[in-house]
Design an enzyme around this catalytic site. Structure first.
Site, PDB file in Angstrom:
ATOM      1  N   PHE A 188       1.692  -3.809   3.930  1.00 45.91           N
ATOM      2  CA  PHE A 188       1.789  -5.053   4.307  1.00 45.91           C
ATOM      3  C   PHE A 188       3.371  -5.250   4.211  1.00 45.91           C
ATOM      4  CE2 PHE A 188      -2.591  -7.189   3.559  1.00 45.91           C
ATOM      5  CZ  PHE A 188      -2.991  -6.433   4.687  1.00 45.91           C
ATOM      6  N   GLU A 239      -1.022   4.565  14.472  1.00 46.27           N
ATOM      7  CA  GLU A 239      -0.935   6.035  13.574  1.00 46.27           C
ATOM      8  C   GLU A 239      -1.016   7.236  14.573  1.00 46.27           C
ATOM      9  OE1 GLU A 239      -1.252   7.941   9.068  1.00 46.27           O
ATOM     10  OE2 GLU A 239      -2.732   6.499   9.752  1.00 46.27           O
ATOM     11  N   HIS A 250      -2.923   7.644   6.687  1.00 44.04           N
ATOM     12  CA  HIS A 250      -3.054   6.214   6.183  1.00 44.04           C
ATOM     13  C   HIS A 250      -4.237   6.068   6.578  1.00 44.04           C
ATOM     14  CE1 HIS A 250      -2.099   2.568   4.466  1.00 44.04           C
ATOM     15  NE2 HIS A 250      -2.213   1.942   5.454  1.00 44.04           N
ATOM     16  N   LYS A 295      -9.685   7.890   2.972  1.00 39.05           N
ATOM     17  CA  LYS A 295      -9.969   6.659   2.662  1.00 39.05           C
ATOM     18  C   LYS A 295     -11.461   6.299   3.385  1.00 39.05           C
ATOM     19  CE  LYS A 295      -5.376   4.190   2.572  1.00 39.05           C
ATOM     20  NZ  LYS A 295      -4.581   5.389   3.071  1.00 39.05           N
ATOM     21  N   HIS A 334      -9.658   2.081   0.353  1.00 38.58           N
ATOM     22  CA  HIS A 334      -8.457   1.750   0.302  1.00 38.58           C
ATOM     23  C   HIS A 334      -7.886   1.344  -1.216  1.00 38.58           C
ATOM     24  CE1 HIS A 334      -4.510   1.136   1.205  1.00 38.58           C
ATOM     25  NE2 HIS A 334      -4.221   0.393   2.217  1.00 38.58           N
ATOM     26  N   CYS A 365       0.850  -1.346  -0.096  1.00 38.74           N
ATOM     27  CA  CYS A 365      -0.002   0.053   0.050  1.00 38.74           C
ATOM     28  C   CYS A 365       0.951   1.321   0.089  1.00 38.74           C
ATOM     29  CB  CYS A 365      -0.953   0.067   1.443  1.00 38.74           C
ATOM     30  SG  CYS A 365      -1.924  -1.450   1.348  1.00 38.74           S
TER      31      CYS A 365
END
Length: 415
Positions: A403, A316, A305, A337, A342, A165
């Site tokens: 990831f 975060e 994010h 998002k 996403h 991502c």
């Protein structure tokens, strides 16, 4: 050595809430959700039956039928947004040095639809190998950059970054650095993804990464909400034209913003879960601020994010407080998002476009779908819930985490 300055002179977007940059901005400022029941395939047997699909997109509006069949949707999306960004930049392709014009793109997965279709066809035909001769060129992630460079005859650096991502922001940071160092004058950079397929949905469902709020798809992506239950899969693309400042100024280009820094880090913790103390996220924002040579107090807005996962959102916000201290409470923070879902490897691209537009309009896009405060988060932070907020944004930071523990941050400055 003195690094050259890098600016944004063109943008393009194809998203679940708008098929151009201007439509995308309208969706962002108005808090529109792009989530809806899946139309790409019959999702009745899937635990999650909705996604943030690109809507009203017909490949044959952009390519002839024969050409379109040679490309996976993620490549089609890439070419469409690159074309919008090039037109927006008003670059005269006959007047620039094409040997110093490059394409650095990002995609976390690449041609997933193509791979799925070819393997399915093989299995359904008694394992007889009758593969499409375009199977490999359609599937490989780097083909998107190849197509773009061929279309515009850009002969400089050309590659695709794959960092889950974080892919698109890695691409933007690489493009920034190639221009800084004098290897390019102009770059088309961004990312594209088209993973709303049976394999994509099934794979993420098996990890229990996706929201399963099938009774209310439009409210399923709810970053920082107590009842968040996973992310909503999205698709699309974003493109930015990056240009050396003097090069842009000499041709009288419109300049949206300057990219003043970027950072990368690794969690070195887990293949899918973030570091619980936000270590990697803390380090990457620190690295970006150091690269930009600015103080934390100079940042006005963070596009986080913010995927709407229980662990990720908490990690975060912890990292933001680690870096910004008391200034964290003076920031505007939002997760777009909540509207787009996403986009995986393309997320950083559309969110970079969103940051640039927020700066130019003096408006912070909201984090929609907030209903209940999470007592495990710091609710004194201004997470720009549910409604856009007017604010002069001189410096904006954007985060993407992937990831594998890949973290990226990029910083834009009004010019």
């Amino acid at each position: 050595m003195t690094l050259r300055r890098v600016v944004v002179t063109g943008i393009g977007a194809l998203t679940p809430i708008g098929n151009t940059a201007s439509e995308y901005w309208d969706g962002l400022k108005n808090g529109v959700s792009g989530a809806a029941p899946i139309t790409r395939f019959d999702a009745e047997k899937f635990r999650t039956k909705f996604a943030c699909e690109v809507k009203n997109f017909n490949a044959e509006d952009h390519f002839d039928r024969k050409e379109a069949r040679k490309m996976d949707p993620f490549t089609q999306y890439a070419l469409v947004v690159a074309d919008e960004a090039i037109k927006d930049s008003k670059l005269d392709l006959e007047a620039i040095d094409l040997d110093k014009a490059g394409v650095i793109w990002g995609s976390g997965i690449g041609g997933l639809k193509t791979f799925q279709e070819e393997v399915r066809s093989y299995a359904l035909n008694d394992n007889t190998p009758r593969f499409n001769p375009f199977f490999i060129p359609k599937m490989i992630a780097d083909i998107s950059a190849g197509y773009i460079s061929i279309k515009y005859n850009f002969r400089g650096p050309n590659f695709v970054t794959v960092s889950a991502c974080a892919s698109a922001l890695v691409a933007l940071i690489d493009a920034m650095n190639y221009i800084r160092l004098g290897h390019m004058d102009v770059a088309i950079s961004g990312g594209s993804e088209a993973a709303v397929t049976e394999a994509g949905m099934g794979g993420f469902n098996s990890m229990k990464a996706l929201s399963e709020r099938n009774d209310s798809p439009e409210t399923a992506s709810r970053p920082f909400d107590k009842d968040r239950d996973g992310f909503v899969l999205g698709e699309g693309a974003g493109a930015l034209i990056l240009e050396e400042y003097e090069h842009a100024k000499a041709r009288g280009a419109k300049i949206y913003a300057e990219i003043i820094g970027g950072g990368m880090s690794a969690d070195a913790h887990h293949i899918t879960a973030p570091h619980p103390d936000g270590l990697g996220a803390t380090n990457v924002m620190r690295n970006a601020l150091n690269d930009a040579n600015i103080k934390p107090e100079e940042v006005d807005y963070i596009n986080v994010h913010g995927t709407s996962t229980p662990l990720g959102d908490k990690s975060e916000t912890t990292a933001i407080k680690n870096i910004f201290g008391e200034h964290a409470y003076k920031l505007n923070i939002s997760s777009t998002k909540s509207m787009t879902g996403h986009l995986l490897g393309a997320a950083g691209a559309i969110e970079a476009v969103g940051c640039v537009l927020a700066m130019n309009h003096g408006l912070v896009p909201p984090t929609i779908n907030h209903f209940t405060d999470d007592e495990e988060l710091d609710n004194k932070l201004n997470l720009t819930f549910n409604k856009a907020q007017e604010r002069e944004i001189n410096v904006a930071l954007s985060n993407t985490f992937g990831f594998g523990g890949h973290n990226t941050s990029i910083i834009f400055k009004k010019i």
